[in-house]
Design a protein around this motif. Sequence first.
Motif, PDB file in Angstrom:
ATOM      1  N   ARG A   4       0.857  -1.187   0.000  1.00 46.37           N
ATOM      2  CA  ARG A   4       0.000   0.000   0.000  1.00 46.37           C
ATOM      3  C   ARG A   4       0.889   1.232   0.000  1.00 46.37           C
ATOM      4  N   VAL A   5       0.703   2.099  -0.971  1.00 52.03           N
ATOM      5  CA  VAL A   5       1.550   3.285  -1.117  1.00 52.03           C
ATOM      6  C   VAL A   5       1.122   4.336  -0.104  1.00 52.03           C
ATOM      7  N   LEU A   6       2.070   4.752   0.729  1.00 54.74           N
ATOM      8  CA  LEU A   6       1.809   5.764   1.750  1.00 54.74           C
ATOM      9  C   LEU A   6       2.301   7.138   1.316  1.00 54.74           C
ATOM     10  N   LEU A   7       3.559   7.186   0.852  1.00 52.45           N
ATOM     11  CA  LEU A   7       4.166   8.461   0.465  1.00 52.45           C
ATOM     12  C   LEU A   7       5.014   8.279  -0.783  1.00 52.45           C
ATOM     13  N   ILE A   8       5.065   9.316  -1.614  1.00 52.24           N
ATOM     14  CA  ILE A   8       6.025   9.398  -2.713  1.00 52.24           C
ATOM     15  C   ILE A   8       6.914  10.586  -2.393  1.00 52.24           C
ATOM     16  N   GLY A   9       8.136  10.291  -1.978  1.00 56.46           N
ATOM     17  CA  GLY A   9       8.965  11.341  -1.392  1.00 56.46           C
ATOM     18  C   GLY A   9       8.348  11.724  -0.065  1.00 56.46           C
ATOM     19  N   GLU A  10       7.955  12.983   0.045  1.00 57.62           N
ATOM     20  CA  GLU A  10       7.275  13.452   1.257  1.00 57.62           C
ATOM     21  C   GLU A  10       5.799  13.725   1.006  1.00 57.62           C
ATOM     22  N   ARG A  11       5.316  13.363  -0.171  1.00 58.95           N
ATOM     23  CA  ARG A  11       3.962  13.735  -0.564  1.00 58.95           C
ATOM     24  C   ARG A  11       3.003  12.563  -0.474  1.00 58.95           C
ATOM     25  N   GLN A  12       1.780  12.844  -0.024  1.00 62.97           N
ATOM     26  CA  GLN A  12       0.678  11.908  -0.149  1.00 62.97           C
ATOM     27  C   GLN A  12      -0.035  12.166  -1.466  1.00 62.97           C
ATOM     28  N   VAL A  13      -0.602  11.120  -2.038  1.00 59.65           N
ATOM     29  CA  VAL A  13      -1.318  11.246  -3.300  1.00 59.65           C
ATOM     30  C   VAL A  13      -2.778  10.915  -3.050  1.00 59.65           C
ATOM     31  N   GLY A  14      -3.679  11.791  -3.525  1.00 60.21           N
ATOM     32  CA  GLY A  14      -5.107  11.577  -3.309  1.00 60.21           C
ATOM     33  C   GLY A  14      -5.682  10.546  -4.258  1.00 60.21           C
ATOM     34  N   ASP A  15      -5.787  10.886  -5.538  1.00 58.58           N
ATOM     35  CA  ASP A  15      -6.362  10.008  -6.554  1.00 58.58           C
ATOM     36  C   ASP A  15      -5.379   8.876  -6.863  1.00 58.58           C
ATOM     37  N   PHE A  16      -5.862   7.628  -6.789  1.00 59.40           N
ATOM     38  CA  PHE A  16      -4.951   6.497  -7.026  1.00 59.40           C
ATOM     39  C   PHE A  16      -4.408   6.504  -8.452  1.00 59.40           C
ATOM     40  N   LEU A  17      -5.148   7.105  -9.403  1.00 61.34           N
ATOM     41  CA  LEU A  17      -4.659   7.159 -10.778  1.00 61.34           C
ATOM     42  C   LEU A  17      -3.382   7.976 -10.900  1.00 61.34           C
ATOM     43  N   ASN A  18      -3.138   8.878  -9.954  1.00 64.88           N
ATOM     44  CA  ASN A  18      -1.951   9.736 -10.013  1.00 64.88           C
ATOM     45  C   ASN A  18      -0.721   9.090  -9.390  1.00 64.88           C
ATOM     46  N   VAL A  19      -0.889   7.946  -8.735  1.00 61.15           N
ATOM     47  CA  VAL A  19       0.251   7.323  -8.048  1.00 61.15           C
ATOM     48  C   VAL A  19       1.364   6.949  -9.021  1.00 61.15           C
ATOM     49  N   PRO A  20       1.103   6.150 -10.089  1.00 59.15           N
ATOM     50  CA  PRO A  20       2.208   5.824 -11.005  1.00 59.15           C
ATOM     51  C   PRO A  20       2.783   7.047 -11.700  1.00 59.15           C
ATOM     52  N   ILE A  21       1.914   8.046 -11.986  1.00 58.00           N
ATOM     53  CA  ILE A  21       2.402   9.274 -12.632  1.00 58.00           C
ATOM     54  C   ILE A  21       3.395   9.989 -11.726  1.00 58.00           C
ATOM     55  N   SER A  25       7.873   1.684 -22.593  1.00 56.06           N
ATOM     56  CA  SER A  25       6.892   0.662 -22.926  1.00 56.06           C
ATOM     57  C   SER A  25       5.491   1.055 -22.469  1.00 56.06           C
ATOM     58  N   ASN A  26       4.555   1.153 -23.414  1.00 61.92           N
ATOM     59  CA  ASN A  26       3.167   1.408 -23.060  1.00 61.92           C
ATOM     60  C   ASN A  26       2.562   0.251 -22.283  1.00 61.92           C
ATOM     61  N   ASP A  27       2.965  -0.973 -22.620  1.00 54.35           N
ATOM     62  CA  ASP A  27       2.449  -2.141 -21.902  1.00 54.35           C
ATOM     63  C   ASP A  27       2.874  -2.112 -20.441  1.00 54.35           C
ATOM     64  N   GLU A  28       4.122  -1.731 -20.195  1.00 53.65           N
ATOM     65  CA  GLU A  28       4.605  -1.649 -18.816  1.00 53.65           C
ATOM     66  C   GLU A  28       3.873  -0.550 -18.052  1.00 53.65           C
ATOM     67  N   GLN A  29       3.573   0.539 -18.733  1.00 54.00           N
ATOM     68  CA  GLN A  29       2.856   1.629 -18.072  1.00 54.00           C
ATOM     69  C   GLN A  29       1.464   1.195 -17.654  1.00 54.00           C
ATOM     70  N   ARG A  30       0.782   0.429 -18.515  1.00 53.05           N
ATOM     71  CA  ARG A  30      -0.572   0.001 -18.196  1.00 53.05           C
ATOM     72  C   ARG A  30      -0.611  -1.005 -17.055  1.00 53.05           C
ATOM     73  N   GLY A  31       0.360  -1.884 -16.985  1.00 50.29           N
ATOM     74  CA  GLY A  31       0.304  -2.948 -15.989  1.00 50.29           C
ATOM     75  C   GLY A  31       1.269  -2.782 -14.841  1.00 50.29           C
ATOM     76  N   PHE A  32       1.951  -1.633 -14.756  1.00 49.59           N
ATOM     77  CA  PHE A  32       2.988  -1.456 -13.743  1.00 49.59           C
ATOM     78  C   PHE A  32       2.429  -1.637 -12.339  1.00 49.59           C
ATOM     79  N   MET A  33       1.306  -1.020 -12.037  1.00 51.41           N
ATOM     80  CA  MET A  33       0.662  -1.199 -10.739  1.00 51.41           C
ATOM     81  C   MET A  33      -0.843  -1.054 -10.901  1.00 51.41           C
ATOM     82  N   ILE A  34      -1.578  -2.049 -10.400  1.00 56.93           N
ATOM     83  CA  ILE A  34      -3.026  -2.102 -10.526  1.00 56.93           C
ATOM     84  C   ILE A  34      -3.606  -2.354  -9.144  1.00 56.93           C
TER      85      ILE A  34
END
Length: 443
Positions: A158-175, A208-217
Motif C-alpha cells: 500500500r503506497v503511503l508516500l512518494i517522497g514526502e507527498r501523499q497522493v489523493g487520486d490512485f490514478l496519479n500514483v504511477p504518474i 513501454s506502453n504495456d509496462e505503463q498500463r500494468g505497472f501497478m493495478i
Amino acid sequence: MDLFIKIAMFVTSLSLLILVHELGHFLTARMFGVRVEKFYLFFNPWFSLAKFRIGETEFGIGWLPLGGYCKISGMIDESMDTEQMKEPPKPYEFRSKPAWQRLIIMTGGVIMNVVLAVAIYAGMSYKWGDRYIANDDLRYGYVFSELGHEAGFRDGDRVLLIGERQVGDFLNVPIQIVLDRAPVTVARGDETVVVDIAPDIIARLLKSNDEQRGFMIPRTPFVVAGVMESGGAATGGVMAGDSLVAINGVPMMFFDEFRRAFAEHRGTTAELEVVRKGDYLTLPVEISDEGKIGVEPYSLIRFFPAQTHQYGLLASVPMGFSKAGSEIRDFWKQLGLIVSPQTEAYKSLGGFITIGSIFPTTWNWRAFWSITAFLSIMLAIINILPIPALDGGHVMFLFWEVVTGRKPSDKFMEYAQITGLILVFALILYANGNDIYRLFTRG
C-alpha cells in the motif's frame, strides 16, 4: 466515425489554444499602442484559406496547422520580415516601446494560456466537482508487473508516500512515481518499507506502453459480476455474486492470484471453491487452454466507492488555481525527464498523432475541457522556454537588454530567430517522426 470525432476534438482544442495565445499578444500590443499587422489561426505560406481586414489588422486562417501568429510591427518574428527594420523606428512599432512594455507583450500569450487553464479547471470544479477513488482507500494495496517487482515492490504493498507527498487520486500514483523519481514509502503487512526506484526502471517504464498500463493495478478480491453462457464457469454452476476463495484446495482471495492459478491449470478441470450467500460450495470448473473460465469480475468501484467533492462558485476559483499550479509543476518535471539522459524519455516524445490519440472516440465535454486545460499549460510552458523563435527567446533577450542597458542588434536577432526556427522545426519533425515510426512498427 471514431477517428473523425478524435480529429474534430483535437482541431477544436488546438484552434482554441492558438486563438487564446495569440489574443494575449494582440490585446497587450494594442494596449500599448503597438500596431498588429496580421492575426492568423494556423500558418499561411503562399496562400490563406480565408482573410479579412479590420482597421490596420488582417485577420485570417492559414492552411498549415502548426500554430498561429500575431505579426507585430517593428519586431523580427517567425514571419522573418526584416525590411521594415531597415527604416527608422515609428512610434507605433514594437521596437519603439520601453522594455517593460515589450516584455508584457511577449508574455501576453503565455499568460492567457495559463488564465485559460485556470478558468477551465475552475469551471470543471463548479460543473462536475471532483470524483476519484482515494489511494488511501485501497486497503488491499496494488498488484505489480514484473518490472514493478524488479523496482522493489511486492504485491499487496500500500503506497503511503512518494517522497514526502501523499497522493489523493490512485490514478496519479504511477504518474507521481515517474515524475518525482523519489523513494516510495509503502505499508507491507505490519512493516513500513521504503522502495528506492533505480533510474533504469523509470527509463524502461517510459519506453513501454504495456509496462505503463500494468505497472501497478489496485488489488481486489475475485467476486463474479457476470457469467458468460459458454465457458467453464457456466457449466460448472458458478453464478453472479459468487466470491472465489480457493482452487484445488489452495486458499486464495485476490483476482491476480486466481488469474495466475488459472494459467497454471489451463486445459484442466479444477475444483473451485466459492462463497454464495454465506455458504461454501465446491464446483468443478473447466479452465480453457487460454487460462479462462468465462466470468467477468466486479469493477474497482464495487470495492472502493469513489469520493465526490462538489464546489460552489466561489470555492471553484481557488481550485482552478490549485489544479493549474499542480499541472505546471508536473509538466516542468516532465521536461526534466525529457532532458535527462538517464531516463531516455526523449525517445517517447510524440507529435500530433500522440496528442490527438488522447482524445476520446465519443464527444465528451468533460474529457475535452480536461485535455484542453492540460494542453494550454503545456503550450504556455513550452513557449516560455528560452529558445529563439519562441516567446521565451524574446523574453530572454529583453532581460538581457534590461540588465545590460543594450539592445541586441537587428542582425543578431535575425540570426537568433533563424536558429530558433531551425531548432523548433527539428523538434517538430523529430516528435512527429516518432509518431510515424510507432504507427508502422506497432504490434
